[in-house]
Design an enzyme around this catalytic site. Structure first.
Site, PDB file in Angstrom:
ATOM      1  NE  ARG A 138      15.381  18.899 -25.798  1.00  0.00           N
ATOM      2  CZ  ARG A 138      14.081  19.195 -26.084  1.00  0.00           C
ATOM      3  NH1 ARG A 138      13.247  18.471 -26.926  1.00  0.00           N
ATOM      4  NH2 ARG A 138      13.665  20.237 -25.562  1.00  0.00           N
TER       5      ARG A 138
ATOM      6  CG  HIS B 104      13.105  17.264 -21.695  1.00  0.00           C
ATOM      7  ND1 HIS B 104      14.587  17.809 -21.586  1.00  0.00           N
ATOM      8  CD2 HIS B 104      12.854  16.642 -20.442  1.00  0.00           C
ATOM      9  CE1 HIS B 104      14.816  17.819 -20.179  1.00  0.00           C
ATOM     10  NE2 HIS B 104      13.749  17.295 -19.774  1.00  0.00           N
TER      11      HIS B 104
ATOM     12  CE1 TYR C 221      10.034  22.176 -26.935  1.00  0.00           C
ATOM     13  CE2 TYR C 221       8.070  20.733 -26.138  1.00  0.00           C
ATOM     14  CZ  TYR C 221       9.602  20.871 -26.399  1.00  0.00           C
ATOM     15  OH  TYR C 221      10.349  19.932 -26.061  1.00  0.00           O
TER      16      TYR C 221
END
Length: 393
Positions: A287, A291, A300
């Protein structure tokens, strides 16, 4: 096709038969982002530099026109996705779930389906929706908050988007069992992510699918991150190997290779519809965006990780192949870019034209028969709304 080379081989399980098969070697181990642990090889028919590979278990013959059409689909779907993100940033959508980087997994698997095959998506399968003929504007209604879906699932054999993580896998197995009992020869495919593979619904779907030998393919897009949790915290063995514990085959495919996704999904669907039961495909992809538009992935994951995956971009890879083989020229690329611009304009206009729902419509279809409490609540809201003065224009 020219420019092919055969893969070196080692013995592993054949996902389509349960026997031994020959799997690709010679390209080194893959590393799972976020963990650093080595990952096994996957099925690959097109390298990141655009070199075509033959695989003995997953043959694929494509004409020049078919290869160009895959490129067109992926580029147009990426533009659909970009417009969805832009519309959300402009306040026209409440949320958008991006597929950036996962175009090959979705277009490859979507193009593998026959018209009668039924797909059960999550909420980011915009590429599969494109393959099944769902107009892109129809995808925006739920994210704009004006409807609960925007299309009839039976018009295109494409179910409504599912927000509840993993629940669509159970719906897919149930539908597949119905196809089986009706004596049909179609197959069903359930899409989910690596994070959803930790949900009980998905594991229960595996149990039912295996127990009833349902004609269903479980297609997991392993994009390395369940929101902010890396795959290293989600499972101890490669995801595709979980299938063996439920009694059906699993295979890992290079999810950024549209040729491999097409060939492997086509084989899996045939495996299912021929009465051999379920199969799990793990599309190993990434990805590249957030998200959803409410997420900040920079908190992160590292920029180095993102950059390393950009080098495996599925669209760049296919264009390299087309250029290497002389299958496309600048005129073709410009035509596709112009088509993308037209599509983007249609999406923006279509989004703004989506009608706001009548507030009282929320009470429709709640029950099959009239219900006293619902009628009372509807009347209360109607009286409340009637108390507002009409706006002057």
């Amino acid at each position: 096709m020219t420019g092919r080379r055969a893969v070196e081989k080692s013995t592993t399980q054949n996902p389509a038969s349960g026997s031994t098969k020959r799997a690709p070697q010679g390209r080194g181990t893959r590393r799972n982002s976020g963990s650093g642990s080595p990952e096994p090889e996957f099925i690959q028919l097109l390298t990141p530099t655009g070199e075509r590979i033959d695989h003995p278990d997953y043959p694929l013959e494509l004409s020049a026109e078919e290869a160009r059409s895959l490129y067109r689909d992926m580029l147009l779907v990426r533009r659909v996705d970009a417009e969805g993100t832009a519309l959300q940033r402009q306040g026209e959508l409440g949320l958008w779930a991006s597929l950036l980087g996962q175009e090959a997994a979705q277009i490859g698997s979507g193009r593998a389906m026959r018209p009668g095959d039924f797909a059960f998506p999550t909420y980011r399968e915009h590429g599969v929706a494109w393959c099944k003929g769902v107009p892109p504007v129809n995808l925006l209604g739920m994210f704009r908050g004006v409807n609960n879906g925007g299309w009839d699932p039976y018009d295109n054999n494409f179910n409504l988007y599912t927000i509840v993580i993993g629940s669509q896998t159970l719906h897919a197995v149930g539908y597949a069992m119905g196809v089986q009992r009706d004596g049909g020869d179609d197959a069903v495919i359930a899409y989910f992510g690596d994070g959803a593979s930790s949900q009980g619904d998905v594991l229960e779907a595996f149990v039912f699918g295996a127990s009833y030998n349902a004609p269903v393919v479980f297609f997991c897009q392993n994009n390395q991150w369940a929101i902010s949790e890396p795959t290293s915290r989600q499972f101890r063995v490669p995801l595709y190997q979980r299938a063996a514990g439920f009694g059906f085959p699993g295979v890992r495919v290079d999810g950024n290779d549209v040729f491999a996704c097409l060939a492997v999904t086509r084989a899996a669907l045939e495996h299912a519809r021929s009465g051999q039961g379920p199969m799990l495909i793990e599309a190993f992809t990434y990805r590249m965006g957030a998200h959803t538009t409410s997420d900040d992935p920079t908190r992160y994951r590292s920029s180095d990780e993102v950059e390393s995956w950009k080098a495996k971009d599925p669209i760049v890879r296919l264009r390299a192949y087309l250029d290497r083989e002389g299958l496309a020229d600048e005129t073709f690329y410009k035509e596709v870019d112009d088509e993308a611009d037209e599509l983007a304009a249609q999406i923006r206009a279509g989004c703004l034209a989506l009608p706001d729902p009548d507030p009282l419509s929320m009470f429709e279809h709640s029950y099959a028969a009239p219900h006293a409490q619902v009628a009372e609540e509807r009347a209360f809201l109607a009286d409340y709304l009637a108390g507002f003065a009409e706006e002057e224009h």
